[in-house]
Design a protein around this motif. Sequence first.
Motif, short mmCIF file in Angstrom:
data_model
loop_
_atom_site.label_atom_id
_atom_site.label_comp_id
_atom_site.label_asym_id
_atom_site.label_seq_id
_atom_site.Cartn_x
_atom_site.Cartn_y
_atom_site.Cartn_z
N ASP A 129 0.83 -1.20 0.00
CA ASP A 129 0.00 0.00 0.00
C ASP A 129 0.86 1.25 0.00
N HIS A 324 6.71 3.50 6.10
CA HIS A 324 6.99 2.48 7.11
C HIS A 324 8.44 2.06 6.95
N ASN A 389 5.28 -2.66 11.37
CA ASN A 389 3.92 -2.15 11.31
C ASN A 389 2.93 -3.23 10.88
N GLU A 390 1.95 -3.53 11.76
CA GLU A 390 0.84 -4.43 11.41
C GLU A 390 1.32 -5.78 10.87
N ASN A 440 -3.35 0.96 15.35
CA ASN A 440 -3.95 1.61 14.19
C ASN A 440 -5.45 1.31 14.23
N TYR A 442 -9.36 2.41 12.45
CA TYR A 442 -10.08 3.17 11.42
C TYR A 442 -11.57 3.21 11.71
N TYR A 446 -13.21 1.91 7.90
CA TYR A 446 -13.37 0.49 7.58
C TYR A 446 -14.49 -0.14 8.40
N GLU A 476 -2.39 5.29 13.87
CA GLU A 476 -3.08 5.59 12.62
C GLU A 476 -4.57 5.76 12.87
N TRP A 521 -3.53 9.19 9.67
CA TRP A 521 -3.20 8.49 8.42
C TRP A 521 -4.03 9.10 7.33
N ASN A 542 -3.14 5.47 -2.34
CA ASN A 542 -3.77 5.49 -1.04
C ASN A 542 -4.25 6.93 -0.85
C1 ADA Z 1 -2.78 0.24 7.66
C2 ADA Z 1 -1.31 0.47 7.26
C3 ADA Z 1 -1.11 1.70 6.42
C4 ADA Z 1 -2.22 1.88 5.39
C5 ADA Z 1 -3.57 1.95 6.12
C6 ADA Z 1 -4.75 2.12 5.15
O1 ADA Z 1 -3.04 0.74 8.92
O2 ADA Z 1 -0.47 0.57 8.39
O3 ADA Z 1 0.15 1.56 5.74
O4 ADA Z 1 -2.22 0.77 4.52
O5 ADA Z 1 -3.77 0.73 6.81
O6 ADA Z 1 -4.74 3.10 4.41
O7 ADA Z 1 -5.62 1.26 5.20
#
Ligand code: ADA
Length: 569
Positions: A129, A324, A389-390, A440, A442, A446, A476, A521, A542
């Motif tokens: 991403d 990242h 990360n994740e 993180n 959302y 999401y 995030e 983010w 993104n």
């Molecule tokens: C995750 C990831 C980010 C980005 C984000 C997204 O948290 O760490 O790099 O991909 O999701 O935009 O969904």
Amino acid sequence: MLRLFQQHQIRKVTELDGMWDFVMDGFSGRYRLPVPGCFEQHPDFLDYRGTGSYTRPLYLDKDCNLRLEFKGVSHTADVYFDDEKIARHYNAFTPFSAVVKNAKQGAHTLRVDVDNTFGEASSLHVPNDYYTYGGITRPVAMEEVSDVYIKYIHFTPYKTNNIWHADIEARLCNLSDTEKNATLALELFPDSANSRPSESAGKAVAPELTMQAAVPADSEVTLTFTQEFPDVVPWSHLNPALYYCRAVLSVDGAAVDDLIERVGFRKIRTSGRQLLVNEEPVFLMGFNRHEDYAAVGCAIPLQLMVQDMDLMEAAGANAVRTCHYPNDERFLDLCDERGMLVWEENHARGFTLERMENPNFDRQCEDCIREMIENHYNHPSIVIWGILNECASETEIGREKYARQYAQIAALDASRPRTSATCRHLKDICLDLPDIVSFNMYSGWYQDVPIDETNRQEIEWINASGGADKPIIVSELGAAAIYGYRDRSRCKWSEERQSDIIRENLKVYMADPDITGVFIWQFADCRVTEEEWFATRARCHNNKGVVDEYRRPKIAYDTVSEMFHECKR
Ligand code: ADA
């Protein structure tokens, strides 16, 4: 320009930025491409994934030990000096160097083969991403180094009895086949451009430190100094006072090499839920920033780094996360000068256990962490080291890897807290390992879930899983919007809805005493790889930036600015 200040007055340095010859495997043409630069900038290579060769002449006006410093080649480099292979390096985001002993006076050829393809050999650069570009994407320089030269200096400030001290570690390298008696002299000077005016401006702020050492043939030694600095001004995000630490190396009474580093006196530690800078708690209000800019890819020139910094500062941010991967040192120099607190992290994004079990993964992560810390150690703005990360922190095998990487960081630098951004909500088994717990989330993008309730559940889980007395960062939060898409329905992907979601999230997190920081983010839209990502990434970008890839602000930029400036924490 490799750094925002001069690092040598004795060592001869020649920067190799400019136009290099280029050929791309599978293409018949011969090209001239700019270095630093991404080859995707050329219309023939817009989305090309492959191998190519950069070549340029070098002229040495005398026999010398030639040291080549590469700040970043994406993503794998094979370096040849007159067709002799002198270096191989994996990872676009960390510096590397090569030394040619006793290179002869005259004309030579430097060739750098670059490779940005995906495959098992590359465990960190994978379809993702964000975009893996190709090229010599950060600055390059050649240096003439003496038989004994200074490899690096690490400066560790701390306070004892309320007086600033520093442990200074100097690593010397002897290229010759005979032992050398070396003398190292260290002095500290204020960077008057970046320190409060003080009577010490321009003058050394401590007596010169000197140390002798015998450096055996073909080996390296480390000298360690400890010195008190009673009169210095501390560095903080509120007053980023900087000092130059200048080392001069002499052999048999003659000065043969030098190295200038820029440092700041500050101490970072955690206490319960708090992150302390010089014993003062700080609430981080930051952005996640990819090194990606529409016209130049990841090879961002200083002017555009400064524009990003100005926009983040204008929005009231006091922190940035180098999502990242390790960042360009010129950007970190900017953060040092502006007092922008940095969470810098190793190169990893979203790896399942399968990807973490790639046979190259452990070594490539270890190399990245070592190079990141060895090269970025002195930046006072870096206050947190991050990893993975994740990644698969919900698995036992994943936990072993997290633990190994946290231990490697602690061994290289015990002066900064460590963290990792998780998305393995309610099932992460690694939260006892870091100094700071970060997640993180959302909510509203999401998952259409109540933000406050989700946050409470997450924090209760953190408390029960090893994070009860640690700072918590929301690493995030955000939502996507297509720049220029306005819709009175405030539907998802409109700028209005992105602004609403960010506002509602910031309201909850900035009011929660259990949370010590937030990172939006993300700062700017960034390109992503088409493989695996096109379906959920309109434009193969993104789109969660609060500015687009040309840094055109969306409504959310003003929303973040309003919320950050109003924050009273
Ligand atoms: C995750 C990831 C980010 C980005 C984000 C997204 O948290 O760490 O790099 O991909 O999701 O935009 O969904």
